[in-house]
Scaffold this motif. Structure first.
Motif, short mmCIF file in Angstrom:
data_model
loop_
_atom_site.label_atom_id
_atom_site.label_comp_id
_atom_site.label_asym_id
_atom_site.label_seq_id
_atom_site.Cartn_x
_atom_site.Cartn_y
_atom_site.Cartn_z
N ARG A 2 0.84 -1.20 0.00
CA ARG A 2 0.00 0.00 0.00
C ARG A 2 0.87 1.24 0.00
O ARG A 2 1.83 1.35 0.76
CB ARG A 2 -0.90 0.02 1.25
CG ARG A 2 -1.93 -1.11 1.27
CD ARG A 2 -2.98 -0.94 0.17
NE ARG A 2 -3.94 -2.03 0.17
CZ ARG A 2 -3.80 -3.15 -0.53
NH1 ARG A 2 -2.73 -3.33 -1.28
NH2 ARG A 2 -4.73 -4.08 -0.48
N GLY A 3 0.54 2.18 -0.87
CA GLY A 3 1.14 3.50 -0.85
C GLY A 3 2.54 3.61 -1.40
O GLY A 3 3.20 4.62 -1.16
N GLU A 163 7.32 0.27 1.87
CA GLU A 163 6.07 0.05 2.60
C GLU A 163 6.35 -0.11 4.09
O GLU A 163 5.56 0.32 4.94
CB GLU A 163 5.36 -1.18 2.06
CG GLU A 163 3.99 -1.42 2.71
CD GLU A 163 3.38 -2.74 2.29
OE1 GLU A 163 2.14 -2.79 2.18
OE2 GLU A 163 4.13 -3.72 2.10
N HIS A 219 7.13 6.57 -0.30
CA HIS A 219 5.74 6.44 0.13
C HIS A 219 4.93 7.59 -0.47
O HIS A 219 5.42 8.71 -0.63
CB HIS A 219 5.62 6.44 1.65
CG HIS A 219 4.30 5.91 2.11
ND1 HIS A 219 3.18 6.70 2.23
CD2 HIS A 219 3.91 4.65 2.44
CE1 HIS A 219 2.16 5.96 2.62
NE2 HIS A 219 2.57 4.71 2.77
N GLU A 220 3.69 7.29 -0.78
CA GLU A 220 2.81 8.29 -1.38
C GLU A 220 2.74 9.56 -0.56
O GLU A 220 2.77 10.68 -1.11
CB GLU A 220 1.41 7.70 -1.55
CG GLU A 220 0.40 8.67 -2.16
CD GLU A 220 -0.98 8.06 -2.26
OE1 GLU A 220 -1.73 8.49 -3.16
OE2 GLU A 220 -1.31 7.19 -1.44
N TYR A 233 2.12 3.13 -9.12
CA TYR A 233 2.37 2.47 -7.85
C TYR A 233 2.84 1.03 -8.08
O TYR A 233 2.38 0.36 -9.01
CB TYR A 233 1.10 2.43 -7.00
CG TYR A 233 0.61 3.80 -6.58
CD1 TYR A 233 0.93 4.32 -5.33
CD2 TYR A 233 -0.17 4.57 -7.43
CE1 TYR A 233 0.48 5.58 -4.94
CE2 TYR A 233 -0.63 5.82 -7.05
CZ TYR A 233 -0.29 6.32 -5.81
OH TYR A 233 -0.73 7.56 -5.43
N ALA A 235 2.11 -2.15 -6.62
CA ALA A 235 1.03 -2.60 -5.76
C ALA A 235 1.21 -4.02 -5.25
O ALA A 235 0.64 -4.39 -4.21
CB ALA A 235 -0.31 -2.49 -6.50
N ALA A 267 -1.28 -7.41 -3.88
CA ALA A 267 -1.91 -6.15 -4.29
C ALA A 267 -3.35 -6.03 -3.81
O ALA A 267 -3.94 -4.94 -3.90
CB ALA A 267 -1.87 -6.03 -5.81
N GLU A 387 -3.52 4.67 -6.68
CA GLU A 387 -3.52 3.87 -5.46
C GLU A 387 -4.86 3.21 -5.24
O GLU A 387 -4.94 2.09 -4.76
CB GLU A 387 -3.16 4.76 -4.26
CG GLU A 387 -3.30 4.08 -2.91
CD GLU A 387 -2.38 2.89 -2.72
OE1 GLU A 387 -2.51 2.18 -1.72
OE2 GLU A 387 -1.52 2.65 -3.60
N SER A 388 -5.95 3.87 -5.62
CA SER A 388 -7.28 3.29 -5.41
C SER A 388 -7.54 2.11 -6.32
O SER A 388 -8.35 1.27 -6.02
CB SER A 388 -8.35 4.35 -5.61
OG SER A 388 -8.29 4.89 -6.92
#
Length: 388
Positions: A2-3, A163, A219-220, A233, A235, A267, A387-388
């Motif tokens: 994530r991120g 991460e 990181h985002e 990303y 993922a 992911a 990311e979504s």
């Protein structure tokens, strides 16, 4: 994962240097394969390879692979914030072997032979060390040498570290052409006599290549805080070792299936959400058949758009995973799935959804990149547009 945001990329191959050059070449369906010119081998033909033109290189005092790596890494670091102690993860299989070969051909292993500096970079791990020193990076250095999945594993490992809290990671891979790999693949009868034809009915084998690619990961939240553009990303990452044979893949693609499923699980995505697969697609009879079976097992029905870009660059071995991760990013950015250059007549036994000639313009939000190596060293990466 994530991120884990990608905020910089760099790439050099037989298609040229830089992301935009490669995006244009992929859209045009251009091939960089030409007869081998870097060196000659007595008794062996100069078959088509993906050789990087000298004009594309930045000359360093070191091995050819360092020239390739420096060029791609500097592109990826342009505008990056690499303050603090980060992580460097690099995949390679040949290191400075090209220069070691030059020393041997000159001195034939004589004790006390001169030009010993040619041997300094024989170990694969020296590439990351020299790269970090020349770029003045404060970073842990990790070298992955898992055959053709080397840089895919480097990308996945670096993403996992970000991460887990690392401030940044420079990840990628590099390999140069050398006599060892050229003669070795020739002895295995895996080289095509003309440009390779991934997934083709009459495919003969692979075409070797060379190159380098790097991605800068952070990181985002860190990227947004400094206003950095987010290109995509990392993922998911999955790897496996089927250990079926020293050079052949498992005939049913069991290791490939495990790697792809692990990457999707990492992911948090289903197979139905994948829009594009950048296949390993080496154009060898055994690899393409096993990979097609694996794709059929993972994806139900028609499956996602699928292509191999090795007809454009050649098989860049340890650099392939990183190069093709960049290709996935470019495909998602442009909404253009590239064709399998060299594929004219698909093998009807390989039931994958081939990208047609000229490529396909379509919304591409999720891409899966496959890298499968000798010894059953398999890796897969999931890259996403958002990311979504």
């Amino acid at each position: 994962m994530r991120g884990v945001a990608i905020t910089g990329v760099g790439i050099v191959s037989a298609l040229g240097s830089g992301a935009r050059v490669h995006q244009e070449a992929l859209r045009a369906g251009r091939s960089g394969l030409r007869p081998l010119g870097l060196f000659s081998l007595a008794g062996l033909p100069a078959l088509p390879v993906g050789e990087v033109e000298g004009a594309s290189l930045e000359r360093e005092r070191g091995p050819r692979c360092l020239d390739l790596a420096m060029l791609a890494a500097r592109q990826a670091l342009a505008g990056a914030d690499f303050s603090g102690s980060g992580v460097m993860a690099l995949g390679t299989t040949t290191g400075g072997i090209l220069e070691s070969e030059c020393h041997y051909l000159t001195h034939r292993g004589q004790e006390g032979a001169e030009e010993r500096e040619l041997l300094r970079h024989h170990s694969a791990g020296t590439v990351a060390d020299m790269l970090a020193a020349k770029l003045d990076l404060s970073a842990e250095r990790h070298t992955f040498s898992t055959a053709c999945s080397s840089s895919a594993n480097a990308v996945g490992y670096g993403a996992a570290r970000v991460e887990q809290g690392a401030p940044w990671a420079l990840v990628g891979g590099v390999d140069s052409l050398c006599r060892l790999t050229y003669a070795g693949f020739h002895s295995l009868k895996l080289l095509a006599s003309d440009a390779c034809r991934p997934f083709g009915r009459n495919r003969q084998g692979l075409s070797l290549g060379e190159g380098a690619a790097f991605l800068f990961l952070e990181h985002e939240s860190r990227a947004r805080a400094r206003g950095a553009p987010i290109l995509g990303y990392v993922a998911g990452w999955g790897c496996s070792a089927d250990a079926w044979h020293i050079t052949a893949p498992h005939p049913e693609g069991r290791g490939a299936i495990a790697a792809m499923q692990a990457a999707l699980a990492d992911a948090g995505l289903s197979a139905e959400q994948v829009d594009y697969v950048n296949a390993h697609g080496t154009a060898t009879p055994a690899n393409d058949k096993a990979e097609a079976l694996a794709i059929n097992a993972v994806f139900a029905g028609e499956g996602p758009l699928t292509s191999s870009t090795k007809g454009s660059t050649g098989h860049t071995l340890g650099a392939a995973g990183a190069i093709e991760a960049v290709f996935c990013l470019l495909a998602m950015e442009s909404g253009h799935a590239p064709e399998s250059v060299g594929l004219v007549e698909p093998d009807p036994e390989l039931r994958v959804r081939h990208v047609p000639r000229g490529g396909v313009q379509a919304p591409l939000r999720v891409a899966l990149s496959n890298s499968f190596g000798f010894g059953g060293n398999n890796a897969a990466l999931v890259l996403t547009r958002s990311e979504s």
